[in-house]
Motif scaffolding. Structure first.
Motif, PDB file in Angstrom:
ATOM      1  N   PRO A   6       0.832  -1.206   0.000  1.00 31.49           N
ATOM      2  CA  PRO A   6       0.000   0.000   0.000  1.00 31.49           C
ATOM      3  C   PRO A   6       0.869   1.260   0.000  1.00 31.49           C
ATOM      4  O   PRO A   6       1.936   1.291   0.611  1.00 31.49           O
ATOM      5  CB  PRO A   6      -0.782  -0.095   1.314  1.00 31.49           C
ATOM      6  N   ALA A   7       0.409   2.278  -0.731  1.00 28.25           N
ATOM      7  CA  ALA A   7       1.118   3.563  -0.738  1.00 28.25           C
ATOM      8  C   ALA A   7       0.889   4.240   0.610  1.00 28.25           C
ATOM      9  O   ALA A   7      -0.252   4.392   1.034  1.00 28.25           O
ATOM     10  CB  ALA A   7       0.608   4.429  -1.881  1.00 28.25           C
ATOM     11  N   PRO A   8       1.958   4.642   1.262  1.00 25.74           N
ATOM     12  CA  PRO A   8       1.776   5.268   2.572  1.00 25.74           C
ATOM     13  C   PRO A   8       1.146   6.655   2.443  1.00 25.74           C
ATOM     14  O   PRO A   8       1.492   7.417   1.555  1.00 25.74           O
ATOM     15  CB  PRO A   8       3.203   5.351   3.127  1.00 25.74           C
ATOM     16  N   ASN A   9       0.208   6.924   3.305  1.00 27.37           N
ATOM     17  CA  ASN A   9      -0.406   8.258   3.402  1.00 27.37           C
ATOM     18  C   ASN A   9      -1.143   8.730   2.155  1.00 27.37           C
ATOM     19  O   ASN A   9      -1.289   9.931   1.949  1.00 27.37           O
ATOM     20  CB  ASN A   9       0.655   9.294   3.796  1.00 27.37           C
ATOM     21  N   ILE A  10      -1.584   7.824   1.290  1.00 20.00           N
ATOM     22  CA  ILE A  10      -2.378   8.232   0.126  1.00 20.00           C
ATOM     23  C   ILE A  10      -3.708   7.498   0.182  1.00 20.00           C
ATOM     24  O   ILE A  10      -3.753   6.273   0.100  1.00 20.00           O
ATOM     25  CB  ILE A  10      -1.684   7.912  -1.209  1.00 20.00           C
ATOM     26  N   LYS A  11      -4.778   8.246   0.332  1.00 18.82           N
ATOM     27  CA  LYS A  11      -6.119   7.662   0.305  1.00 18.82           C
ATOM     28  C   LYS A  11      -6.727   7.947  -1.060  1.00 18.82           C
ATOM     29  O   LYS A  11      -6.500   9.005  -1.657  1.00 18.82           O
ATOM     30  CB  LYS A  11      -6.970   8.262   1.422  1.00 18.82           C
ATOM     31  N   PHE A  12      -7.502   6.995  -1.558  1.00 20.49           N
ATOM     32  CA  PHE A  12      -8.074   7.099  -2.897  1.00 20.49           C
ATOM     33  C   PHE A  12      -8.873   8.392  -3.108  1.00 20.49           C
ATOM     34  O   PHE A  12      -8.658   9.088  -4.096  1.00 20.49           O
ATOM     35  CB  PHE A  12      -8.908   5.863  -3.220  1.00 20.49           C
ATOM     36  N   PRO A  13      -9.765   8.778  -2.193  1.00 15.22           N
ATOM     37  CA  PRO A  13     -10.506  10.023  -2.406  1.00 15.22           C
ATOM     38  C   PRO A  13      -9.587  11.252  -2.499  1.00 15.22           C
ATOM     39  O   PRO A  13      -9.805  12.136  -3.329  1.00 15.22           O
ATOM     40  CB  PRO A  13     -11.416  10.130  -1.181  1.00 15.22           C
ATOM     41  N   ASP A  14      -8.542  11.284  -1.682  1.00  8.52           N
ATOM     42  CA  ASP A  14      -7.588  12.398  -1.729  1.00  8.52           C
ATOM     43  C   ASP A  14      -6.852  12.430  -3.069  1.00  8.52           C
ATOM     44  O   ASP A  14      -6.579  13.500  -3.611  1.00  8.52           O
ATOM     45  CB  ASP A  14      -6.581  12.294  -0.592  1.00  8.52           C
ATOM     46  N   LEU A  15      -6.533  11.255  -3.593  1.00 12.12           N
ATOM     47  CA  LEU A  15      -5.873  11.172  -4.892  1.00 12.12           C
ATOM     48  C   LEU A  15      -6.774  11.719  -5.995  1.00 12.12           C
ATOM     49  O   LEU A  15      -6.322  12.461  -6.872  1.00 12.12           O
ATOM     50  CB  LEU A  15      -5.483   9.718  -5.189  1.00 12.12           C
ATOM     51  N   LEU A  16      -8.069  11.365  -5.937  1.00  9.28           N
ATOM     52  CA  LEU A  16      -9.020  11.869  -6.941  1.00  9.28           C
ATOM     53  C   LEU A  16      -9.113  13.392  -6.904  1.00  9.28           C
ATOM     54  O   LEU A  16      -9.182  14.043  -7.948  1.00  9.28           O
ATOM     55  CB  LEU A  16     -10.396  11.244  -6.738  1.00  9.28           C
ATOM     56  N   VAL A  17      -9.081  13.961  -5.723  1.00 10.79           N
ATOM     57  CA  VAL A  17      -9.128  15.424  -5.590  1.00 10.79           C
ATOM     58  C   VAL A  17      -7.831  16.038  -6.119  1.00 10.79           C
ATOM     59  O   VAL A  17      -7.854  16.992  -6.890  1.00 10.79           O
ATOM     60  CB  VAL A  17      -9.384  15.841  -4.122  1.00 10.79           C
ATOM     61  N   LYS A  18      -6.688  15.469  -5.725  1.00  9.26           N
ATOM     62  CA  LYS A  18      -5.380  15.983  -6.154  1.00  9.26           C
ATOM     63  C   LYS A  18      -5.239  15.975  -7.678  1.00  9.26           C
ATOM     64  O   LYS A  18      -4.685  16.894  -8.263  1.00  9.26           O
ATOM     65  CB  LYS A  18      -4.262  15.164  -5.517  1.00  9.26           C
ATOM     66  N   LEU A  19      -5.771  14.942  -8.311  1.00 14.10           N
ATOM     67  CA  LEU A  19      -5.687  14.818  -9.777  1.00 14.10           C
ATOM     68  C   LEU A  19      -6.825  15.567 -10.491  1.00 14.10           C
ATOM     69  O   LEU A  19      -6.951  15.487 -11.694  1.00 14.10           O
ATOM     70  CB  LEU A  19      -5.699  13.341 -10.183  1.00 14.10           C
ATOM     71  N   GLN A  20      -7.642  16.251  -9.721  1.00  9.02           N
ATOM     72  CA  GLN A  20      -8.770  17.036 -10.227  1.00  9.02           C
ATOM     73  C   GLN A  20      -9.792  16.179 -10.980  1.00  9.02           C
ATOM     74  O   GLN A  20     -10.408  16.616 -11.938  1.00  9.02           O
ATOM     75  CB  GLN A  20      -8.278  18.185 -11.105  1.00  9.02           C
ATOM     76  N   VAL A  21      -9.961  14.945 -10.511  1.00  7.90           N
ATOM     77  CA  VAL A  21     -10.983  14.063 -11.067  1.00  7.90           C
ATOM     78  C   VAL A  21     -12.331  14.423 -10.455  1.00  7.90           C
ATOM     79  O   VAL A  21     -13.355  14.408 -11.134  1.00  7.90           O
ATOM     80  CB  VAL A  21     -10.624  12.580 -10.825  1.00  7.90           C
ATOM     81  N   ILE A  22     -12.315  14.736  -9.149  1.00  5.26           N
ATOM     82  CA  ILE A  22     -13.520  15.204  -8.462  1.00  5.26           C
ATOM     83  C   ILE A  22     -13.149  16.403  -7.591  1.00  5.26           C
ATOM     84  O   ILE A  22     -12.007  16.504  -7.135  1.00  5.26           O
ATOM     85  CB  ILE A  22     -14.170  14.104  -7.586  1.00  5.26           C
ATOM     86  N   PRO A  23     -14.094  17.297  -7.355  1.00  5.26           N
ATOM     87  CA  PRO A  23     -13.816  18.397  -6.422  1.00  5.26           C
ATOM     88  C   PRO A  23     -13.888  17.894  -4.979  1.00  5.26           C
ATOM     89  O   PRO A  23     -14.557  16.895  -4.695  1.00  5.26           O
ATOM     90  CB  PRO A  23     -14.926  19.403  -6.710  1.00  5.26           C
ATOM     91  N   GLN A  24     -13.221  18.592  -4.097  1.00  3.17           N
ATOM     92  CA  GLN A  24     -13.196  18.223  -2.676  1.00  3.17           C
ATOM     93  C   GLN A  24     -14.609  18.065  -2.116  1.00  3.17           C
ATOM     94  O   GLN A  24     -14.876  17.176  -1.313  1.00  3.17           O
ATOM     95  CB  GLN A  24     -12.428  19.279  -1.867  1.00  3.17           C
ATOM     96  N   ALA A  25     -15.536  18.915  -2.570  1.00  2.00           N
ATOM     97  CA  ALA A  25     -16.906  18.890  -2.055  1.00  2.00           C
ATOM     98  C   ALA A  25     -17.615  17.569  -2.360  1.00  2.00           C
ATOM     99  O   ALA A  25     -18.584  17.221  -1.693  1.00  2.00           O
ATOM    100  CB  ALA A  25     -17.700  20.052  -2.646  1.00  2.00           C
TER     101      ALA A  25
END
Length: 131
Positions: free
Chosen positions: A56-75
């Motif tokens: 597992p990648a340390p300290n990376i959660k899937f929802p946070d990755l989606l936000v970081k990559l601008q796939v979904i907005p934080q909201a």
């Protein structure tokens, strides 16, 4: 774009290990591969490409990755997406650590972007797979 499963089948194997798992032996002392399970995505006379699937990648959660990559907005990050049992982000391997690859079922296919590996398993490295 959905492609019929029949057209995604790879050619008959010719002594190569596409779609197989490599498991490091206890004698493996190279820290990059020690205790690794590697899924071979491509293997030919030209070389090989695999993904470590048990780290597992340390300290990376899937929802946070989606936000970081601008796939979904934080909201749009929901409690359900943030559950620990949701999609896990894995480290992948020692090479190209900043690049993302998604192993997935064959029901999703992008022409010229998705690599069929084995019957039912594909690899895509574009953001479209996440969208």
């Amino acid at each position: 774009m959905k492609i019929p499963r029949k057209t995604l089948k790879k050619k008959e194997p010719q002594g190569y290990l596409d779609g197989q798992m490599l498991i490091a032996t206890p004698a493996m002392t190279d820290e990059r591969f020690m205790r690794s399970v590697i899924y071979l995505c491509a293997h030919s006379s030209e070389g090989a490409m695999g993904i470590v699937v048990n780290r597992p990648a340390p300290n990376i959660k899937f929802p946070d990755l989606l936000v970081k990559l601008q796939v979904i907005p934080q909201a749009e990050v929901t409690d359900a997406a943030a559950r620990p049992d949701s999609v896990r982000v894995m480290k992948g391997g020692p090479v190209e650590a900043e690049r993302g690859f998604v192993l997935h079922s064959a029901d999703f296919f992008i022409e010229n972007s998705t690599l069929p590996i084995d019957d039912g398993i594909c690899l895509t490295a574009t953001l479209d797979i996440l969208k």
